[in-house]
Design a protein around this motif. Structure first.
Motif, PDB file in Angstrom:
ATOM      1  N   ILE A  68      48.880  49.275  28.219  1.00 46.28           N
ATOM      2  CA  ILE A  68      47.608  49.741  28.772  1.00 46.28           C
ATOM      3  C   ILE A  68      47.728  50.205  30.222  1.00 46.28           C
ATOM      4  CG2 ILE A  68      46.883  47.405  29.452  1.00 46.28           C
ATOM      5  CD1 ILE A  68      44.019  48.232  28.802  1.00 46.28           C
ATOM      6  N   PHE A  69      48.624  49.606  31.001  1.00 46.51           N
ATOM      7  CA  PHE A  69      48.745  49.958  32.419  1.00 46.51           C
ATOM      8  C   PHE A  69      49.894  50.929  32.693  1.00 46.51           C
ATOM      9  CE2 PHE A  69      46.756  45.639  32.665  1.00 46.51           C
ATOM     10  CZ  PHE A  69      45.547  46.062  33.183  1.00 46.51           C
ATOM     11  N   LYS A  70      50.507  51.444  31.658  1.00 46.01           N
ATOM     12  CA  LYS A  70      51.647  52.333  31.860  1.00 46.01           C
ATOM     13  C   LYS A  70      51.238  53.556  32.685  1.00 46.01           C
ATOM     14  CE  LYS A  70      55.480  54.472  29.376  1.00 46.01           C
ATOM     15  NZ  LYS A  70      56.109  54.703  28.059  1.00 46.01           N
ATOM     16  N   GLY A  71      52.015  53.840  33.719  1.00 44.00           N
ATOM     17  CA  GLY A  71      51.722  54.972  34.582  1.00 44.00           C
ATOM     18  C   GLY A  71      50.692  54.702  35.653  1.00 44.00           C
ATOM     19  N   LYS A  72      50.193  53.468  35.737  1.00 45.98           N
ATOM     20  CA  LYS A  72      49.183  53.108  36.719  1.00 45.98           C
ATOM     21  C   LYS A  72      49.783  52.205  37.799  1.00 45.98           C
ATOM     22  CE  LYS A  72      44.886  53.257  33.979  1.00 45.98           C
ATOM     23  NZ  LYS A  72      45.331  54.045  32.838  1.00 45.98           N
ATOM     24  N   ARG A  73      49.254  52.312  39.016  1.00 43.40           N
ATOM     25  CA  ARG A  73      49.605  51.372  40.086  1.00 43.40           C
ATOM     26  C   ARG A  73      48.527  50.285  40.079  1.00 43.40           C
ATOM     27  NH1 ARG A  73      49.701  53.407  46.214  1.00 43.40           N
ATOM     28  NH2 ARG A  73      51.829  54.064  45.703  1.00 43.40           N
ATOM     29  N   VAL A  74      48.905  49.055  39.764  1.00 45.33           N
ATOM     30  CA  VAL A  74      47.944  47.968  39.598  1.00 45.33           C
ATOM     31  C   VAL A  74      48.316  46.803  40.508  1.00 45.33           C
ATOM     32  CG1 VAL A  74      46.818  46.415  37.956  1.00 45.33           C
ATOM     33  CG2 VAL A  74      47.641  48.646  37.179  1.00 45.33           C
ATOM     34  N   VAL A  75      47.327  46.295  41.231  1.00 44.24           N
ATOM     35  CA  VAL A  75      47.512  45.087  42.039  1.00 44.24           C
ATOM     36  C   VAL A  75      46.561  44.029  41.517  1.00 44.24           C
ATOM     37  CG1 VAL A  75      47.314  44.048  44.328  1.00 44.24           C
ATOM     38  CG2 VAL A  75      48.247  46.361  44.092  1.00 44.24           C
ATOM     39  N   PHE A  76      47.097  42.896  41.135  1.00 48.11           N
ATOM     40  CA  PHE A  76      46.300  41.743  40.709  1.00 48.11           C
ATOM     41  C   PHE A  76      46.262  40.779  41.891  1.00 48.11           C
ATOM     42  CE2 PHE A  76      45.785  37.557  38.653  1.00 48.11           C
ATOM     43  CZ  PHE A  76      44.672  37.798  37.862  1.00 48.11           C
ATOM     44  N   ALA A  77      45.111  40.685  42.548  1.00 41.36           N
ATOM     45  CA  ALA A  77      44.978  39.864  43.753  1.00 41.36           C
ATOM     46  C   ALA A  77      44.128  38.645  43.448  1.00 41.36           C
ATOM     47  CB  ALA A  77      44.361  40.678  44.884  1.00 41.36           C
ATOM     48  N   SER A  78      44.733  37.480  43.467  1.00 44.33           N
ATOM     49  CA  SER A  78      43.997  36.225  43.257  1.00 44.33           C
ATOM     50  C   SER A  78      43.769  35.571  44.618  1.00 44.33           C
ATOM     51  CB  SER A  78      44.761  35.300  42.305  1.00 44.33           C
ATOM     52  OG  SER A  78      46.120  35.176  42.689  1.00 44.33           O
ATOM     53  N   LEU A  79      42.512  35.352  44.959  1.00 47.18           N
ATOM     54  CA  LEU A  79      42.136  34.842  46.283  1.00 47.18           C
ATOM     55  C   LEU A  79      41.638  33.410  46.148  1.00 47.18           C
ATOM     56  CD1 LEU A  79      39.901  37.938  47.186  1.00 47.18           C
ATOM     57  CD2 LEU A  79      42.392  37.774  47.327  1.00 47.18           C
ATOM     58  N   GLY A  80      42.339  32.471  46.787  1.00 45.58           N
ATOM     59  CA  GLY A  80      41.950  31.073  46.633  1.00 45.58           C
ATOM     60  C   GLY A  80      41.898  30.702  45.167  1.00 45.58           C
ATOM     61  N   SER A  81      42.902  31.112  44.436  1.00 49.80           N
ATOM     62  CA  SER A  81      42.905  31.040  42.974  1.00 49.80           C
ATOM     63  C   SER A  81      42.738  29.620  42.448  1.00 49.80           C
ATOM     64  CB  SER A  81      44.208  31.634  42.435  1.00 49.80           C
ATOM     65  OG  SER A  81      44.348  31.374  41.062  1.00 49.80           O
ATOM     66  N   ALA A  82      41.954  29.522  41.369  1.00 44.74           N
ATOM     67  CA  ALA A  82      41.786  28.239  40.678  1.00 44.74           C
ATOM     68  C   ALA A  82      42.383  28.293  39.277  1.00 44.74           C
ATOM     69  CB  ALA A  82      40.299  27.871  40.611  1.00 44.74           C
ATOM     70  N   ILE A  83      43.356  29.179  39.076  1.00 42.86           N
ATOM     71  CA  ILE A  83      43.954  29.281  37.744  1.00 42.86           C
ATOM     72  C   ILE A  83      44.514  27.936  37.294  1.00 42.86           C
ATOM     73  CG2 ILE A  83      45.963  30.214  36.509  1.00 42.86           C
ATOM     74  CD1 ILE A  83      45.383  32.903  37.717  1.00 42.86           C
ATOM     75  N   LEU A  84      45.171  27.218  38.201  1.00 44.99           N
ATOM     76  CA  LEU A  84      45.758  25.932  37.808  1.00 44.99           C
ATOM     77  C   LEU A  84      44.699  24.865  37.591  1.00 44.99           C
ATOM     78  CD1 LEU A  84      48.946  25.850  40.064  1.00 44.99           C
ATOM     79  CD2 LEU A  84      48.762  26.406  37.639  1.00 44.99           C
ATOM     80  N   GLN A  85      43.487  25.080  38.073  1.00 46.64           N
ATOM     81  CA  GLN A  85      42.392  24.157  37.783  1.00 46.64           C
ATOM     82  C   GLN A  85      42.198  24.039  36.278  1.00 46.64           C
ATOM     83  OE1 GLN A  85      38.653  25.384  39.479  1.00 46.64           O
ATOM     84  NE2 GLN A  85      37.519  23.618  38.721  1.00 46.64           N
ATOM     85  N   CYS A  86      42.379  25.143  35.574  1.00 46.51           N
ATOM     86  CA  CYS A  86      42.240  25.155  34.117  1.00 46.51           C
ATOM     87  C   CYS A  86      43.603  25.090  33.411  1.00 46.51           C
ATOM     88  CB  CYS A  86      41.515  26.418  33.670  1.00 46.51           C
ATOM     89  SG  CYS A  86      39.908  26.672  34.434  1.00 46.51           S
ATOM     90  N   ALA A  87      44.590  25.780  33.974  1.00 46.89           N
ATOM     91  CA  ALA A  87      45.876  25.914  33.285  1.00 46.89           C
ATOM     92  C   ALA A  87      46.649  24.608  33.205  1.00 46.89           C
ATOM     93  CB  ALA A  87      46.727  26.978  33.970  1.00 46.89           C
ATOM     94  N   LEU A  88      46.333  23.634  34.062  1.00 45.35           N
ATOM     95  CA  LEU A  88      47.042  22.353  34.019  1.00 45.35           C
ATOM     96  C   LEU A  88      46.523  21.425  32.927  1.00 45.35           C
ATOM     97  CD1 LEU A  88      47.578  21.658  37.830  1.00 45.35           C
ATOM     98  CD2 LEU A  88      49.332  22.128  36.117  1.00 45.35           C
ATOM     99  N   CYS A 142      54.116  41.965  33.135  1.00 44.73           N
ATOM    100  CA  CYS A 142      53.749  43.375  33.034  1.00 44.73           C
ATOM    101  C   CYS A 142      54.373  44.128  34.209  1.00 44.73           C
ATOM    102  CB  CYS A 142      52.224  43.529  33.056  1.00 44.73           C
ATOM    103  SG  CYS A 142      51.674  45.245  32.927  1.00 44.73           S
ATOM    104  N   PRO A 143      55.263  45.078  33.974  1.00 46.77           N
ATOM    105  CA  PRO A 143      55.993  45.724  35.077  1.00 46.77           C
ATOM    106  C   PRO A 143      55.102  46.538  36.011  1.00 46.77           C
ATOM    107  CG  PRO A 143      56.440  46.821  32.984  1.00 46.77           C
ATOM    108  CD  PRO A 143      55.690  45.578  32.655  1.00 46.77           C
ATOM    109  N   GLU A 144      53.941  46.990  35.533  1.00 43.56           N
ATOM    110  CA  GLU A 144      53.070  47.806  36.380  1.00 43.56           C
ATOM    111  C   GLU A 144      52.186  46.973  37.301  1.00 43.56           C
ATOM    112  OE1 GLU A 144      54.353  50.074  32.902  1.00 43.56           O
ATOM    113  OE2 GLU A 144      53.210  48.192  33.034  1.00 43.56           O
ATOM    114  N   ILE A 145      52.112  45.675  37.088  1.00 44.73           N
ATOM    115  CA  ILE A 145      51.215  44.823  37.865  1.00 44.73           C
ATOM    116  C   ILE A 145      51.974  44.134  38.994  1.00 44.73           C
ATOM    117  CG2 ILE A 145      49.723  42.786  37.832  1.00 44.73           C
ATOM    118  CD1 ILE A 145      48.921  43.460  35.012  1.00 44.73           C
TER     119      ILE A 145
END
Length: 398
Positions: free
Chosen positions: A262-282, A299-302
Motif C-alpha cells: 500500500i505504501f510503495k512509492g510513498k515517503r511515509v513517516v510514522f511518528a509516535s509521540l509519548g507513545s502508549a503502545i506498550l501500555q497495551c502491547a505488554l 515496511c520499507p517505506e515507513i
C-alpha cells in the motif's frame, strides 16, 4: 534537501474527551504559537464539509534567508517557500465518552476490573520492568481510590468498632457516603481518576481485541484512512499521541494486512509521540497488536520516529518499542529524546510541571521557544518530517 510542497497527515490524538472539531481548534491555537516563535506565515482552513475523519488544510509559507545571494552564473534560488498539508483528525472521542457514560459506581467497578485484567495478563509486571514510572502511573488511581474506599468503610463501621450500638451506623453510614461523594470524588478529579479508569478500560480493549464495537470501528477507520492515502503528496505523516498510538498501530496494521504494498512509492513517516503502545502491547493477549507493530517496523517505506520525554512519566522513556513487542530483528524506531522545559519559558514550565497529564499533552501543543521538536512544523512545515530524527538539522529552510 527537497522541500515539501504537499503533505497528507493522519493524526491519531490521545485519550481525551475532544472530538475532531475540538482537536482542530487546538491544532490551530498551537500552530499560531509555533508560527509566532519561528517566524513563518500560517493559514488554517475550515473543516471540509462532511469529512470523516474531520479534515482541513494548513498552509505555511515564509522566506528563505540569503536566497538572493548567489555566485555569478548560479541559478537564482527560490526566495520563498510554501507548504500545503491536509490534516485528518482520526479521533476516538466516541469511545472516550462511552467509557465515561456510566454512573460513578459502574465506572469505578469497570476500572478495577481492567486493573485486575492487566495484572493477570502481566501488564503491570512489564510496566515496572521497562519503565517503573509508568508502573506508578498505572497504580496511582487504583491505590488512591482503594484507600478512599477503605476509609469510607472505616467511617461507616466506626461506632461498632468503638463498642457503640450498631444502631449508630444509621448515621455513620450516610456520613461515610457523604465523605466519599462530596469529599473524595471532587478531590480525586484533580488527578483525573475516573478518566484514567476509562483509559485503562480502553487499553484492555485494544490489547485483548475482544470487543466487537472497538474492532468494527478500527476496520471502519482503516477504510477511511485508505481513502485519505489516495491523495497525491510529497510526504505522508502518520502521527499519534499517547493512546492514539495504539489506534494508529491497529489501523495501519490492518491496511498492511490487506495490502502489503500500500505504501510503495510513498515517503511515509510514522511518528509516535509519548507513545502508549506498550501500555497495551505488554498484555499477554495482545498478540494481534504486537504483530501489527512488526508489520509497521518491517515496511520499507515507513520511517518510524518515536518521540520520548524524560520528564513525561506517561511514556516508555528510552524503551525500544519494536524489540519489546517481540521483533528484535526488525528495524527499530528512531528515538527522539526531548525535554519539555526546552520548549517552554521557565515560568510556563514551572506552572505545569506537577501536572503530569498536562506535561504529557505538550507533544501536540505549541511552544514558547524554538526547540528540537515542534509538532506543527513536523506536520505542516516545509522540511520533511524525518529531519526531526536529527536534532542538529534545521527546522526551516536556511
Amino acid at each position: 534537501m527537497r522541500l515539501i510542497k504537499k503533505r497528507v497527515v493522519l493524526h491519531f490524538p490521545g485519550f481525551e474527551p475532544l472530538d475532531g472539531a475540538a482537536h482542530r481548534a487546538r491544532y490551530e491555537r498551537s500552530a499560531r504559537q509555533s508560527s509566532a516563535v519561528w517566524g513563518y506565515s500560517l493559514e488554517v482552513g475550515t473543516p471540509d464539509g462532511g469529512s470523516d475523519p474531520l479534515s482541513f488544510e494548513v498552509t505555511t509559507s515564509g522566506e528563505v534567508p540569503g536566497a538572493a545571494e548567489m555566485a555569478p552564473g548560479e541559478d537564482p534560488a527560490p526566495a520563498t517557500w510554501q507548504t500545503k498539508s491536509r490534516i485528518h483528525m482520526v479521533d476516538h472521542d466516541m469511545f472516550v465518552r462511552r467509557l465515561r457514560s456510566g454512573n460513578t459506581l459502574s465506572q469505578i467497578a469497570a476500572g478495577f476490573r481492567s486493573c485486575a485484567q492487566i495484572m493477570l495478563e502481566g501488564g503491570m509486571r512489564g510496566y515496572f520492568r521497562h519503565a517503573w514510572r509508568f508502573g506508578l502511573f498505572f497504580l496511582f488511581p487504583f491505590l488512591l481510590t482503594a484507600l478512599a474506599i477503605a476509609l469510607t468503610a472505616q467511617i461507616a463501621v466506626a461506632p461498632y468498632s468503638l463498642g457503640f450500638s450498631p444502631w449508630h451506623m444509621l448515621w455513620s453510614g450516610p456520613l461515610a457516603l457523604c465523605f466519599f461523594i462530596f469529599a473524595f470524588l471532587p478531590f480525586s478529579e484533580r488527578f483525573h481518576t475516573l478518566h484514567l479508569f476509562a483509559d485503562w478500560n480502553m487499553a484492555v480493549a485494544l490489547g485483548r481485541m475482544h470487543r466487537a464495537d472497538f474492532n468494527d470501528w478500527l476496520e471502519e477507520r482503516a477504510s477511511a484512512v485508505r481513502k485519505a492515502l489516495d491523495e497525491e503528496a510529497d510526504e505522508y505523516v502518520i502521527s499519534s499521541h499517547s493512546m492514539g498510538s495504539n489506534v494508529a498501530a491497529h489501523v495501519i496494521g490492518i491496511l498492511l494486512e490487506r495490502e502489503p504494498e500500500i505504501f510503495k512509492g510513498k515517503r511515509v513517516v510514522f511518528a509516535s509521540l509519548g507513545s502508549a503502545i506498550l501500555q497495551c502491547a505488554l498484555l499477554s493477549s495482545a498478540n494481534l497488536l504486537r504483530a501489527r507493530v512488526g508489520l509497521i517496523a518491517r515496511c520499507p517505506e515507513i520511517s518510524w520516529l518515536d518521540v520520548q520525554c524524560l520528564t513525561d512519566s506517561i511514556n516508555f522513556y528510552k524503551v525500544p518499542v519494536v524489540a519489546v513487542c517481540g521483533h528484535p530483528d526488525a528495524r527499530p524506531a528512531k528515538m527522539l529524546l526531548i525535554r519539555v522545559k526546552q520548549m517552554l519559558t521557565r515560568e510556563h514550565y514551572r506552572k505545569i510541571r506537577k501536572d503530569q497529564l498536562r506535561v504529557h499533552r505538550q507533544y501536540v501543543l505549541g511552544p514558547d521557544l524554538k526547540a528540537p521538536f515542534d509538532f506543527t512544523l513536523m506536520t505542516s512545515g516545509p522540511m520533511p518530517a524525518s529531519v526531526f530524527a536529527y536534532p542538529e538539522q534545521d527546522r526551516l529552510p536556511a
